[in-house]
Design a protein around this motif. Structure first.
Motif, mmCIF file in Angstrom:
data_model
loop_
_atom_site.group_PDB
_atom_site.id
_atom_site.type_symbol
_atom_site.label_atom_id
_atom_site.label_comp_id
_atom_site.label_asym_id
_atom_site.label_seq_id
_atom_site.Cartn_x
_atom_site.Cartn_y
_atom_site.Cartn_z
ATOM 1 N N GLY A 18 0.802 -1.218 0.000
ATOM 2 C CA GLY A 18 0.000 0.000 0.000
ATOM 3 C C GLY A 18 0.835 1.267 0.000
ATOM 4 N N GLU A 19 0.136 2.395 -0.092
ATOM 5 C CA GLU A 19 0.768 3.706 -0.031
ATOM 6 C C GLU A 19 1.266 3.959 1.394
ATOM 7 N N TRP A 20 2.319 4.761 1.531
ATOM 8 C CA TRP A 20 2.863 5.044 2.851
ATOM 9 C C TRP A 20 1.858 5.755 3.742
ATOM 10 N N GLN A 21 1.031 6.611 3.175
ATOM 11 C CA GLN A 21 0.033 7.291 4.003
ATOM 12 C C GLN A 21 -0.920 6.273 4.628
ATOM 13 N N ASP A 22 -1.345 5.283 3.851
ATOM 14 C CA ASP A 22 -2.229 4.248 4.388
ATOM 15 C C ASP A 22 -1.534 3.451 5.487
ATOM 16 N N LYS A 23 -0.266 3.151 5.292
ATOM 17 C CA LYS A 23 0.490 2.403 6.298
ATOM 18 C C LYS A 23 0.590 3.195 7.600
ATOM 19 N N VAL A 24 0.915 4.466 7.491
ATOM 20 C CA VAL A 24 1.061 5.320 8.679
ATOM 21 C C VAL A 24 -0.285 5.484 9.379
ATOM 22 N N LEU A 25 -1.341 5.709 8.619
ATOM 23 C CA LEU A 25 -2.672 5.863 9.227
ATOM 24 C C LEU A 25 -3.135 4.569 9.899
ATOM 25 N N TYR A 26 -2.853 3.435 9.285
ATOM 26 C CA TYR A 26 -3.221 2.166 9.895
ATOM 27 C C TYR A 26 -2.530 2.000 11.244
ATOM 28 N N VAL A 27 -1.230 2.268 11.272
ATOM 29 C CA VAL A 27 -0.469 2.119 12.513
ATOM 30 C C VAL A 27 -0.952 3.116 13.566
ATOM 31 N N LEU A 28 -1.210 4.365 13.175
ATOM 32 C CA LEU A 28 -1.706 5.355 14.127
ATOM 33 C C LEU A 28 -3.058 4.910 14.697
ATOM 34 N N ALA A 29 -3.910 4.350 13.862
ATOM 35 C CA ALA A 29 -5.199 3.854 14.336
ATOM 36 C C ALA A 29 -5.000 2.705 15.331
ATOM 37 N N GLN A 30 -4.017 1.853 15.087
ATOM 38 C CA GLN A 30 -3.738 0.753 16.005
ATOM 39 C C GLN A 30 -3.224 1.264 17.343
ATOM 40 N N LEU A 31 -2.403 2.318 17.299
ATOM 41 C CA LEU A 31 -1.848 2.882 18.527
ATOM 42 C C LEU A 31 -2.874 3.719 19.288
ATOM 43 N N GLY A 32 -3.800 4.309 18.584
ATOM 44 C CA GLY A 32 -4.752 5.231 19.209
ATOM 45 C C GLY A 32 -4.230 6.650 19.167
ATOM 46 N N SER A 33 -3.010 6.853 19.615
ATOM 47 C CA SER A 33 -2.318 8.137 19.507
ATOM 48 C C SER A 33 -0.831 7.857 19.634
ATOM 49 N N GLY A 34 -0.024 8.761 19.096
ATOM 50 C CA GLY A 34 1.414 8.571 19.189
ATOM 51 C C GLY A 34 2.185 9.636 18.445
ATOM 52 N N THR A 35 3.456 9.717 18.768
ATOM 53 C CA THR A 35 4.377 10.628 18.095
ATOM 54 C C THR A 35 4.890 9.954 16.825
ATOM 55 N N ALA A 36 5.587 10.711 16.005
ATOM 56 C CA ALA A 36 6.176 10.125 14.799
ATOM 57 C C ALA A 36 7.130 8.984 15.158
ATOM 58 N N PRO A 37 7.995 9.128 16.204
ATOM 59 C CA PRO A 37 8.844 7.989 16.583
ATOM 60 C C PRO A 37 8.036 6.768 17.038
ATOM 61 N N ASP A 38 6.905 6.993 17.720
ATOM 62 C CA ASP A 38 6.043 5.879 18.132
ATOM 63 C C ASP A 38 5.510 5.132 16.908
ATOM 64 N N VAL A 39 5.041 5.896 15.939
ATOM 65 C CA VAL A 39 4.488 5.304 14.715
ATOM 66 C C VAL A 39 5.584 4.571 13.949
ATOM 67 N N ALA A 40 6.768 5.169 13.852
ATOM 68 C CA ALA A 40 7.885 4.528 13.154
ATOM 69 C C ALA A 40 8.281 3.221 13.839
ATOM 70 N N ALA A 41 8.292 3.211 15.166
ATOM 71 C CA ALA A 41 8.637 1.994 15.910
ATOM 72 C C ALA A 41 7.626 0.886 15.623
ATOM 73 N N LYS A 42 6.344 1.224 15.573
ATOM 74 C CA LYS A 42 5.313 0.228 15.276
ATOM 75 C C LYS A 42 5.397 -0.226 13.823
ATOM 76 N N LEU A 43 5.762 0.695 12.924
ATOM 77 C CA LEU A 43 5.932 0.324 11.516
ATOM 78 C C LEU A 43 7.018 -0.730 11.343
ATOM 79 N N MET A 44 8.016 -0.713 12.217
ATOM 80 C CA MET A 44 9.099 -1.700 12.129
ATOM 81 C C MET A 44 8.567 -3.128 12.253
ATOM 82 N N GLU A 45 7.480 -3.309 12.983
ATOM 83 C CA GLU A 45 6.882 -4.639 13.110
ATOM 84 C C GLU A 45 6.316 -5.113 11.772
#
Length: 108
Positions: free
Chosen positions: A25-52
């Motif tokens: 998918g597009e990077w925006q979709d990936k970032v939004l998916y991860v942010l939705a999974q986290l509920g809220s977070g900083t860019a480093p939080d989202v990047a850390a979850k993206l690593m999974e």
């Protein structure tokens, strides 16, 4: 709709995170998916979850994508954020508690 409004409407259309993660998918979709999974977070939080989800992608690249996308969406007002100590915590402003108020028909 006026053709002159089309670029504006495209840039500021409501966003919706995808229902599942797609590595193609597009990077925006990936970032939004991860942010939705986290509920809220900083860019480093989202990047850390993206690593999974993207273990073969360099952490610096994941952080760059998260930072650029979240900042861009925040500046357009498409996602919410709160700044504290120079860092922004982003969220999608989900309504998690139903409105318990009512409407006074005489005021309508």
């Amino acid at each position: 709709m006026n053709k002159a409004d089309q670029p504006f409407n495209e840039d500021f259309k409501p966003i919706a995170p995808p229902g599942s993660y797609s590595s193609d998918g597009e990077w925006q979709d990936k970032v939004l998916y991860v942010l939705a999974q986290l509920g809220s977070g900083t860019a480093p939080d989202v990047a850390a979850k993206l690593m999974e989800y993207e273990p073969d992608t360099a952490p610096q690249e994941l952080h760059r994508h998260a930072e650029q996308i979240l900042t861009g969406l925040y500046e357009k007002g498409l996602i919410k954020g709160s700044e504290q100590d120079g860092e922004v915590t982003y969220d999608l402003s989900k309504i998690t508690v139903p409105n318990s108020g009512g409407t006074d028909p005489e005021l309508l």
